[in-house]
Design a protein around this motif. Structure first.
Motif, PDB file in Angstrom:
ATOM      1  N   PHE A 220       0.838  -1.204   0.000  1.00  0.00           N
ATOM      2  CA  PHE A 220       0.000   0.000   0.000  1.00  0.00           C
ATOM      3  C   PHE A 220       0.873   1.254   0.000  1.00  0.00           C
ATOM      4  O   PHE A 220       0.573   2.227  -0.683  1.00  0.00           O
ATOM      5  CB  PHE A 220      -0.913   0.004   1.230  1.00  0.00           C
ATOM      6  CG  PHE A 220      -1.967  -1.053   1.213  1.00  0.00           C
ATOM      7  CD1 PHE A 220      -3.247  -0.762   0.764  1.00  0.00           C
ATOM      8  CD2 PHE A 220      -1.688  -2.338   1.640  1.00  0.00           C
ATOM      9  CE1 PHE A 220      -4.242  -1.730   0.758  1.00  0.00           C
ATOM     10  CE2 PHE A 220      -2.679  -3.314   1.636  1.00  0.00           C
ATOM     11  CZ  PHE A 220      -3.952  -3.019   1.189  1.00  0.00           C
ATOM     12  N   VAL A 221       1.967   1.216   0.771  1.00  0.00           N
ATOM     13  CA  VAL A 221       2.880   2.360   0.840  1.00  0.00           C
ATOM     14  C   VAL A 221       3.511   2.614  -0.526  1.00  0.00           C
ATOM     15  O   VAL A 221       3.582   3.761  -1.001  1.00  0.00           O
ATOM     16  CB  VAL A 221       3.967   2.128   1.910  1.00  0.00           C
ATOM     17  CG1 VAL A 221       5.000   3.255   1.887  1.00  0.00           C
ATOM     18  CG2 VAL A 221       3.338   2.018   3.294  1.00  0.00           C
TER      19      VAL A 221
ATOM     20  N   TRP B 271       2.413   1.746  -3.489  1.00  0.00           N
ATOM     21  CA  TRP B 271       1.378   2.238  -4.410  1.00  0.00           C
ATOM     22  C   TRP B 271       1.110   3.719  -4.164  1.00  0.00           C
ATOM     23  O   TRP B 271       1.040   4.521  -5.099  1.00  0.00           O
ATOM     24  CB  TRP B 271       0.113   1.411  -4.202  1.00  0.00           C
ATOM     25  CG  TRP B 271      -1.001   1.705  -5.167  1.00  0.00           C
ATOM     26  CD1 TRP B 271      -0.890   2.262  -6.411  1.00  0.00           C
ATOM     27  CD2 TRP B 271      -2.395   1.431  -4.975  1.00  0.00           C
ATOM     28  NE1 TRP B 271      -2.130   2.362  -7.005  1.00  0.00           N
ATOM     29  CE2 TRP B 271      -3.068   1.844  -6.148  1.00  0.00           C
ATOM     30  CE3 TRP B 271      -3.124   0.872  -3.931  1.00  0.00           C
ATOM     31  CZ2 TRP B 271      -4.450   1.716  -6.291  1.00  0.00           C
ATOM     32  CZ3 TRP B 271      -4.511   0.734  -4.078  1.00  0.00           C
ATOM     33  CH2 TRP B 271      -5.159   1.162  -5.244  1.00  0.00           C
ATOM     34  N   GLY B 272       0.991   4.094  -2.902  1.00  0.00           N
ATOM     35  CA  GLY B 272       0.744   5.492  -2.572  1.00  0.00           C
ATOM     36  C   GLY B 272       1.876   6.407  -3.010  1.00  0.00           C
ATOM     37  O   GLY B 272       1.645   7.507  -3.530  1.00  0.00           O
ATOM     38  N   LEU B 273       3.125   5.951  -2.838  1.00  0.00           N
ATOM     39  CA  LEU B 273       4.270   6.764  -3.228  1.00  0.00           C
ATOM     40  C   LEU B 273       4.351   6.926  -4.747  1.00  0.00           C
ATOM     41  O   LEU B 273       4.733   7.996  -5.249  1.00  0.00           O
ATOM     42  CB  LEU B 273       5.559   6.144  -2.686  1.00  0.00           C
ATOM     43  CG  LEU B 273       5.745   6.237  -1.161  1.00  0.00           C
ATOM     44  CD1 LEU B 273       6.966   5.437  -0.730  1.00  0.00           C
ATOM     45  CD2 LEU B 273       5.889   7.702  -0.731  1.00  0.00           C
TER      46      LEU B 273
ATOM     47  N   GLU C   8       1.737   6.909  -6.768  1.00  0.00           N
ATOM     48  CA  GLU C   8       0.661   7.847  -7.113  1.00  0.00           C
ATOM     49  C   GLU C   8       1.040   9.283  -6.741  1.00  0.00           C
ATOM     50  O   GLU C   8       0.706  10.238  -7.451  1.00  0.00           O
ATOM     51  CB  GLU C   8      -0.624   7.447  -6.379  1.00  0.00           C
ATOM     52  CG  GLU C   8      -1.243   6.148  -6.877  1.00  0.00           C
ATOM     53  CD  GLU C   8      -1.728   6.256  -8.304  1.00  0.00           C
ATOM     54  OE1 GLU C   8      -2.341   7.285  -8.646  1.00  0.00           O
ATOM     55  OE2 GLU C   8      -1.482   5.322  -9.098  1.00  0.00           O
ATOM     56  N   LEU C   9       1.751   9.434  -5.631  1.00  0.00           N
ATOM     57  CA  LEU C   9       2.098  10.766  -5.137  1.00  0.00           C
ATOM     58  C   LEU C   9       3.209  11.412  -5.943  1.00  0.00           C
ATOM     59  O   LEU C   9       3.165  12.616  -6.247  1.00  0.00           O
ATOM     60  CB  LEU C   9       2.503  10.674  -3.660  1.00  0.00           C
ATOM     61  CG  LEU C   9       2.854  11.993  -2.948  1.00  0.00           C
ATOM     62  CD1 LEU C   9       1.615  12.889  -2.860  1.00  0.00           C
ATOM     63  CD2 LEU C   9       3.411  11.715  -1.558  1.00  0.00           C
TER      64      LEU C   9
ATOM     65  N   TRP D 154       7.574   1.002  -6.888  1.00  0.00           N
ATOM     66  CA  TRP D 154       7.004  -0.343  -7.017  1.00  0.00           C
ATOM     67  C   TRP D 154       7.987  -1.385  -6.477  1.00  0.00           C
ATOM     68  O   TRP D 154       7.589  -2.489  -6.119  1.00  0.00           O
ATOM     69  CB  TRP D 154       6.677  -0.654  -8.476  1.00  0.00           C
ATOM     70  CG  TRP D 154       5.518   0.089  -9.061  1.00  0.00           C
ATOM     71  CD1 TRP D 154       5.517   0.843 -10.202  1.00  0.00           C
ATOM     72  CD2 TRP D 154       4.168   0.139  -8.573  1.00  0.00           C
ATOM     73  NE1 TRP D 154       4.268   1.361 -10.451  1.00  0.00           N
ATOM     74  CE2 TRP D 154       3.410   0.944  -9.463  1.00  0.00           C
ATOM     75  CE3 TRP D 154       3.522  -0.415  -7.461  1.00  0.00           C
ATOM     76  CZ2 TRP D 154       2.056   1.194  -9.279  1.00  0.00           C
ATOM     77  CZ3 TRP D 154       2.165  -0.162  -7.278  1.00  0.00           C
ATOM     78  CH2 TRP D 154       1.453   0.628  -8.167  1.00  0.00           C
TER      79      TRP D 154
END
Length: 393
Positions: A34-35, A37-39, A41-42, A49
């Motif tokens: 999750f971390v 993926w969030g990074l 996107e950010l 990945w």
């Protein structure tokens, strides 16, 4: 948590497990997906990945370097109390469903979202590292006597398609550890890339033979629903078959990469845990009982927190059913130069590995090759290196 621990010198002494609430780090590690993926996107940086290898090969070794060592042991009188604390087992029970959630999320991303081939590779690779953590959880639960814990161990092994480990580790490795007969004990002079196919093939062969022997003694057929190896493999087939049916054949490379990486990481840990160490034979011709000196040990705190104290491996083999939170640091055991994150990276590069580790084996056995588990094809070269190192000492 603190408990009274009376001693003759100080009857009012209190002992506290200072790592108690830090162990939750291990249970939460699947959330790295999750971390990552969030990074991505950010920032838009696809390198995130690859958060799995970044954490295990960069951040964990860095933390092991910066944070003080942890040789502290719980008082022997409190080991039983510590093992009965359900909080520690709950961390493992939390890790496994989170691992499944993270795996399903990653599988959905790589098949249903617009992701580049670099992102596909990185996310699959990262899941492989986190699946290796599930193997570690299965390792912990597989040693327990309760049937439910052993079934949970098999469930944890299903994503990596390595379910035969449940049979081979408990009934094979722990019997033959640190002997030439053990496919999971690496030999002095044996490169990791030579060890990898030997242990992978040897582990499957050993598990099958052990299970076949058990079933024949019971009067059951080997090819039956009672075969624990076949049951474990069937769980993997059902899991991934259902996932492919749901998400499509684009998931197949993800399965191959993530399972392959998890096996690679797991076997790299196997490689470093007993490298070059040898149990001696007694007058009866049987091997001596496994002792702390037959496993490499490390008291690097961050990696021990992340890996459920797997690095206190010497005590694990001396006391296989002991819970991770109660494992002891063995000062007289051979000591690794750092935590697993650093050392398993070294294992990937045989010249660096030999430079760092071989002299530790030489020194531990005082340059006596008869006490070492030497890889037969490399025996002459190893003997020459021992003599050269002894001359310099």
């Amino acid at each position: 948590m603190s408990v009274p621990h009376p001693t003759p010198a100080d009857p009012g002494m209190t002992w506290r497990d200072r790592k108690r609430y830090l162990f939750i780090i291990s249970g939460l590690l699947p959330l790295l997906i999750f971390v990552g993926w969030g990074l991505v996107e950010l920032t838009g940086w696809e390198v995130f990945w690859f958060i799995g290898p970044i954490v295990f090969h960069v951040l964990m070794p860095l933390a092991d370097t910066l944070v003080r060592k942890d040789p502290e042991n719980p008082p022997p009188e409190l080991v039983g109390w510590l093992e009965n604390d359900r909080y520690y087992r709950a961390i493992i029970y939390m890790l496994i469903p989170l691992q499944y959630v993270a795996t399903f999320l990653a599988a959905w991303i790589v098949t249903q979202q617009d992701i580049s081939w670099i992102g596909y590779l990185g996310l699959s690779w990262s899941v492989g590292y986190l699946t290796a953590l599930a193997i570690n959880a299965a390792h912990e639960l597989g040693h327990k006597k309760e049937t439910v814990n052993r079934w949970i161990a098999r469930i944890a092994l299903a994503p990596c398609c390595y379910g035969h480990f449940y049979v081979e580790h408990n009934r094979g490795h722990h019997v033959r550890v640190a002997t030439p007969e053990d496919p999971a004990s690496s030999r002095l002079g044996e490169a990791f890339w030579t060890f990898l196919p030997r242990t992978a093939i040897g582990g499957i062969r050993s598990a099958w033979n052990l299970e076949a022997t058990r079933l024949r003694r019971r009067g059951d057929r080997v090819l039956s629903v009672h075969n624990d190896v076949l049951n474990a493999w069937a769980m993997s087939v059902v899991l991934w078959g259902a996932m492919i049916a749901l998400l499509g054949p684009a998931l197949i490379p993800f399965i191959v990469i993530s399972a392959g990486v998890s096996i690679l990481i797991f076997e790299s840990v196997n490689y470093l845990e007993h490298y070059g160490l040898l149990r001696q034979k007694t007058e009866s011709g049987r091997y001596e009982r496994c002792a702390p000196r037959h496993s490499w040990n490390s008291c690097a705190m961050p990696s021990n927190l992340m890996l459920l104290q797997l690095q206190r491996h010497s005590d694990h083999h001396a006391n296989p059913t002991r819970d991770y939170q109660a494992l002891q640091h063995m000062e007289d055991a051979p000591q690794l130069p750092s935590g697993y994150g650093t050392v398993m990276t070294l294992a990937m590069f045989p010249p660096l590995w030999r430079h760092v580790m071989d002299k530790r084996v030489f020194d531990f056995y005082d340059h006596d090759p008869s006490l070492m588990n030497i890889h037969p094809p490399k025996r002459e070269k190893v003997l020459a290196r021992i003599a050269k190192h002894k001359a310099r000492a």
